[in-house]
Design a protein around this motif. Structure first.
Motif, short mmCIF file in Angstrom:
data_model
loop_
_atom_site.label_atom_id
_atom_site.label_comp_id
_atom_site.label_asym_id
_atom_site.label_seq_id
_atom_site.Cartn_x
_atom_site.Cartn_y
_atom_site.Cartn_z
N PHE A 22 11.29 48.91 -82.87
CA PHE A 22 10.56 48.04 -81.99
C PHE A 22 9.13 48.23 -82.35
N ILE A 23 8.86 49.59 -82.57
CA ILE A 23 7.39 49.82 -82.80
C ILE A 23 6.70 49.09 -84.21
N GLU A 24 7.57 48.82 -85.03
CA GLU A 24 6.98 48.42 -86.56
C GLU A 24 6.18 47.06 -86.16
N THR A 25 6.48 46.07 -85.08
CA THR A 25 6.00 45.01 -84.85
C THR A 25 5.12 44.53 -83.62
N ASP A 26 5.10 45.90 -82.79
CA ASP A 26 4.59 45.99 -81.64
C ASP A 26 2.97 46.46 -81.72
N PRO A 27 2.30 46.35 -80.76
CA PRO A 27 1.01 46.91 -80.65
C PRO A 27 1.09 48.50 -80.24
N ILE A 28 2.15 48.87 -79.50
CA ILE A 28 2.45 50.23 -79.29
C ILE A 28 2.44 51.19 -80.42
N PHE A 45 -4.87 52.35 -74.06
CA PHE A 45 -5.41 51.62 -72.93
C PHE A 45 -6.24 50.33 -73.76
N LEU A 46 -7.05 50.89 -74.77
CA LEU A 46 -7.79 49.86 -75.79
C LEU A 46 -6.90 48.85 -76.19
N THR A 47 -5.90 49.51 -76.78
CA THR A 47 -4.79 48.31 -77.53
C THR A 47 -4.17 47.32 -76.59
N ALA A 48 -3.83 47.82 -75.18
CA ALA A 48 -3.23 47.07 -74.32
C ALA A 48 -4.35 46.20 -73.83
N THR A 49 -5.74 46.27 -73.81
CA THR A 49 -6.74 45.78 -73.43
C THR A 49 -6.68 44.29 -74.11
N ILE A 50 -6.61 44.44 -75.23
CA ILE A 50 -6.70 43.13 -76.22
C ILE A 50 -5.52 42.69 -76.72
N ALA A 51 -4.47 43.10 -76.09
CA ALA A 51 -2.94 42.69 -76.40
C ALA A 51 -2.70 41.23 -75.80
N TRP A 52 -3.32 40.15 -76.23
CA TRP A 52 -3.02 38.91 -76.08
C TRP A 52 -3.46 38.12 -77.18
N GLY A 53 -2.48 36.92 -77.64
CA GLY A 53 -2.63 36.06 -78.82
C GLY A 53 -1.50 36.73 -79.73
N ASN A 54 -1.86 36.49 -80.88
CA ASN A 54 -1.03 36.52 -82.29
C ASN A 54 -0.99 38.29 -82.42
N ARG A 55 0.39 38.79 -82.19
CA ARG A 55 0.71 40.15 -82.49
C ARG A 55 0.16 40.81 -83.72
N LYS A 56 0.34 40.31 -84.67
CA LYS A 56 -0.37 40.88 -86.06
C LYS A 56 -1.85 41.24 -85.83
N MET A 57 -2.34 40.03 -85.06
CA MET A 57 -3.94 39.98 -85.02
C MET A 57 -4.23 40.92 -84.04
N ILE A 58 -3.46 41.33 -82.90
CA ILE A 58 -3.68 42.46 -81.80
C ILE A 58 -3.39 43.79 -82.82
N ILE A 59 -2.71 44.03 -83.50
CA ILE A 59 -2.57 45.05 -84.20
C ILE A 59 -3.64 45.49 -85.12
N ALA A 62 -6.85 46.25 -83.09
CA ALA A 62 -6.50 47.62 -82.50
C ALA A 62 -6.92 48.70 -83.41
N SER A 63 -6.63 48.36 -84.55
CA SER A 63 -6.58 49.35 -85.69
C SER A 63 -8.21 49.59 -86.02
N LYS A 64 -8.77 48.34 -86.07
CA LYS A 64 -10.30 48.22 -86.38
C LYS A 64 -11.08 49.05 -85.29
N MET A 65 -10.48 48.88 -84.14
CA MET A 65 -11.24 49.70 -82.99
C MET A 65 -11.13 51.35 -83.26
N MET A 66 -9.71 51.68 -83.70
CA MET A 66 -9.37 53.04 -83.85
C MET A 66 -10.51 53.77 -85.27
N VAL A 92 -14.84 42.03 -82.37
CA VAL A 92 -14.56 40.76 -81.68
C VAL A 92 -13.06 40.36 -81.86
N HIS A 93 -12.33 40.45 -80.67
CA HIS A 93 -10.85 39.88 -80.70
C HIS A 93 -10.82 38.74 -79.54
#
Length: 252
Positions: A22-28, A45-59, A62-66, A92-93
């Motif tokens: 499940f992890i492979e395609t999920d923001p977790i 927390f930061l990943t969940a905060t931007i977790a709306w929209g396209n999942r690939k874009m979220i990931i 969120a990776s950029k944030m890190m 921006v997300h």
């Protein structure tokens, strides 16, 4: 199907989706990059905060944030300077921009410095978890902030289903022994959690007669939580895997 058949059906789907694949395609996957408690919970927390929209874009975002935090989120939160905050400019997300990101960093520092960290804020046993979320939002925005940024933390007491923060809490609290949810917050019982209610889980829940309310709001969440607790009172949000998986992966 009757209640026992429904439980058996959903339990099978939980087993199907609550596993490391499940992890492979999920923001977790973003907080799974870290090992220490504070790094995990801030990344989550930061990943969940931007977790709306396209999942690939979220990931990706969120990776950029890190990356912008030097892949040391807790150290960045606690020890950043003005120049380092300025280097977040341009992030921006969707509607979450660099001003919001900078405010969240300062808000997190306030939570760790003055309120004993994220877990402590959510761990009040005198209140429901939805009341704790509302209190968290109040404490988080004790700092100077733009009004526009407050929309990025939902308040269940104002009618929101608070999908993203309930997802974050699932990640932190549930110990699934399957390598997906972290279970690093030991002071909170999984029985207090609410399902992260979104379009996919809501539509599937309605088809399974677990939800009758048409809007995905706080009232709908309360109805869904009650019905999921009738299936498993100790770990009701495990069924998020079933509802989400049925909706996203199976087009149920």
């Amino acid at each position: 199907m009757n209640a026992s058949e429904l439980k058996e059906f959903l339990d099978e789907k939980v087993i199907l989706y609550n596993n490391p694949n499940f992890i492979e395609t999920d923001p977790i996957q973003i907080p799974h990059r870290f090992e220490t408690k504070e790094d995990i919970e801030i990344a989550a927390f930061l990943t969940a905060t931007i977790a709306w929209g396209n999942r690939k874009m979220i990931i990706n975002n969120a990776s950029k944030m890190m990356t912008l935090m030097g892949n040391s989120p807790y150290d960045f939160v606690m020890n950043h300077n003005e120049h380092q905050l300025e280097e977040l400019n341009g992030f921006v997300h969707r509607t979450f921009n660099s001003v919001d990101f900078q405010t969240f960093i300062i808000g997190l520092k306030n939570i760790y410095t003055n309120h004993n960290g994220l877990e402590a804020v959510f761990a009040s046993t005198e209140k429901t978890m939805q009341e704790n979320i509302s209190e968290f939002k109040r404490l988080f925005f004790e700092i100077p902030h733009s009004n526009r940024t407050t929309k990025h933390i939902s308040d269940p007491l104002q009618g929101s289903a608070a999908k993203r923060i309930n997802m974050f809490l699932r990640w932190m609290v549930r110990q699934d022994n399957c390598g997906v949810d972290f279970g690093i917050w030991k002071s909170i019982s999984p029985s207090k959690l609410s399902c992260p209610l979104d379009v996919h889980s809501g539509n599937v829940a309605r088809k399974l007669n677990l939800l009758t309310r048409k809007q995905n709001d706080a009232k709908a969440l309360s109805e869904l939580d009650t019905n999921l607790k009738s299936l498993d009172q100790n770990d009701p949000v495990k069924y998020d895997f079933a509802l989400f998986g049925l909706g996203v992966f199976e087009g149920f």
